[in-house]
Design an enzyme around this catalytic site. Sequence first.
Site, short mmCIF file in Angstrom:
data_model
loop_
_atom_site.label_atom_id
_atom_site.label_comp_id
_atom_site.label_asym_id
_atom_site.label_seq_id
_atom_site.Cartn_x
_atom_site.Cartn_y
_atom_site.Cartn_z
N LYS A 190 0.75 -1.28 -0.14
CA LYS A 190 0.29 0.03 -0.03
C LYS A 190 0.94 1.18 0.08
CE LYS A 190 -3.83 -1.71 2.59
NZ LYS A 190 -4.94 -1.63 1.77
N ARG A 234 -10.30 -11.43 2.03
CA ARG A 234 -11.23 -12.31 1.41
C ARG A 234 -10.52 -13.61 1.31
NH1 ARG A 234 -11.43 -9.06 -4.34
NH2 ARG A 234 -11.36 -7.41 -2.75
N1 BES Z 1 -8.06 -3.47 4.55
C1 BES Z 1 -8.25 -3.07 3.15
C2 BES Z 1 -9.68 -2.48 2.82
C3 BES Z 1 -9.67 -0.85 3.55
C4 BES Z 1 -9.61 -0.01 3.02
C5 BES Z 1 -9.94 -1.09 4.89
C6 BES Z 1 -9.46 1.45 3.58
C7 BES Z 1 -10.53 0.13 5.60
C8 BES Z 1 -9.95 1.44 5.00
C9 BES Z 1 -8.24 -4.30 2.42
O1 BES Z 1 -7.28 -5.52 2.63
C10 BES Z 1 -7.68 -4.09 1.09
O2 BES Z 1 -6.55 -3.51 0.90
N2 BES Z 1 -8.54 -4.00 -0.16
C11 BES Z 1 -8.09 -3.65 -1.57
C12 BES Z 1 -8.71 -4.67 -2.44
C13 BES Z 1 -8.39 -4.40 -3.82
C14 BES Z 1 -6.83 -4.77 -3.87
C15 BES Z 1 -9.15 -5.43 -4.71
C16 BES Z 1 -8.96 -2.28 -1.81
O3 BES Z 1 -9.96 -1.99 -1.28
O4 BES Z 1 -8.17 -1.63 -2.26
MN MN Z 2 -5.46 -5.42 1.98
#
Ligand code: BES
Ligand code: MN
Length: 490
Positions: free
Chosen positions: A265, A339
């Site tokens: 990230k 997931r």
């Molecule tokens: N933990 C994150 C989602 C999240 C984002 C929680 C902002 C709280 C605040 C999750 O694991 C994630 O990174 N999701 C990705 C999925 C994508 C790579 C398909 C996302 O939402 O960008």
């Molecule tokens: Mn994630």
Amino acid sequence: MRFRSITAADLATCDAVIVSVAAGGSVPAVLPRALRSRAERLVKAAGIGRLYSVDTDFGAKPERLVVVGVGASAAVTSERVRRAAATGIRSLLRAKVRRVALVLDPAVESRLGAASVVAASVSGALQAVYRRESHRSKPDAAPAPRTVGLLGSAVSGAALRRGAAWGEAAVFTRRLANEPGNLMTPERVAEEARALAKETGLAIEVLEAASCRKLGMHSFLSVAQGSHTPPKLIVLRHRGRTGTGVDLALVGKGITFDTGGISIKPADGMHHMKADMTGAAAVIGAIGAVARLKVKANVIAVAPCTENMPGSAATKPGDVFTSMSGKTVEVINTDAEGRLVLIDALTYAQREGARRIVDIATLTGAIQVALGDHFSGLFGRPDAFVAHVRELAESVGDRLWPMPLTDEFRDEVRGEVADLRNQAGRPGGASKAAAFLDAVVDQKAEWAHLDIASQDWLASDKPWSSGGPQAPGVHTLIALAEEAAPSIAG
Ligand code: BES
Ligand code: MN
Ligand code: ZN
């Protein structure tokens, strides 16, 4: 903080009195005359969350009067009631009051039901005094009121205990989510769960990586393999009735820190990802309340906990794993890890015999884009069950908005080299994540999925809540357990 039922005569022993008023409604008649006219003058138009706080100038108790608006009386909800109580209590934190009276509006009580109003008020008050600055070397001392007396038509001991259990579950969730990733590791979450189990009589089992491997949870373990910190799959069991079978399973995402893994990230805001275990904390907190309230249903909570780290052993984009369900998964993006851990936990819950399953997860940024921080996303099947969960949530102060989960999304998460792929482009991201989970949920099951990534973190302090970790969905989980039982035990 202690809660009790009071009468109008007790107001003279309180330091402050909090009255919530609906726009167009009237100040509760139970208030003594002087206080009532004082309050009436304050509220010509009580806007939502508008706060009026004044010295009474009586030279006698109560010395402070706080009036909080709850919006239009026809639109008042449990959530508004909870926020009003929290706003009132928070406004008094600096005033060092010891005894506070919370006056319930009879019109609101008859609209929402006295039990709901009591639970929402007590939970609001408990959450109001939750503070997230636990690691300051000089804690900011803002003492909470010692006792909160509720003045209403049906404030029983059982109703107060129920509200307290709900509020404690929410505070538990927020406390765990607020702890930094270096401290709130999977092992620490397990310790918290063990302590709660001991206190409330829950049965607990913590599965180590080796046991998870034997069960075939390679999807869950694929997330854990990049970290030196061992994963834990926490299982809590509440046996509230005789006989076997699981009436309700609660499954919560427990990523104790989400760096994104190899699909790392960006740095901005990454520290929020310490709260990526809010779902796990929510199911643990909720089943704790279920045990405290001796709910007459068999309930289990399953919390797959791990870090998501990059490292030389970490999953690489394109790697393939076999989940406990037998379905294979191609990991396109290691940041779509929630997931991956959830499908194995969902399979585990079903092997335990659960046919009604609710999962809760900070799953997608896409749900934030869709709903802002005003709602969490609600998915699932069959439609009737989802509609029911939405209504129940509303009645206990959670705000869930139904989102689409259709065959189009199911098709999109089908893999090219494996049965499933864990990412399929940004558009509709929250629905695609739900469709991925859907792939392991039995056709005959009743299943709801709560994507709380929109609401688990409040960017800044609000009148009704300190910023940072929140506990959306926790009350809904407890309410689902209560309704799985033939009658609610007080
Ligand atoms: N933990 C994150 C989602 C999240 C984002 C929680 C902002 C709280 C605040 C999750 O694991 C994630 O990174 N999701 C990705 C999925 C994508 C790579 C398909 C996302 O939402 O960008
Ligand atoms: Mn994630
Ligand atoms: Zn995550």
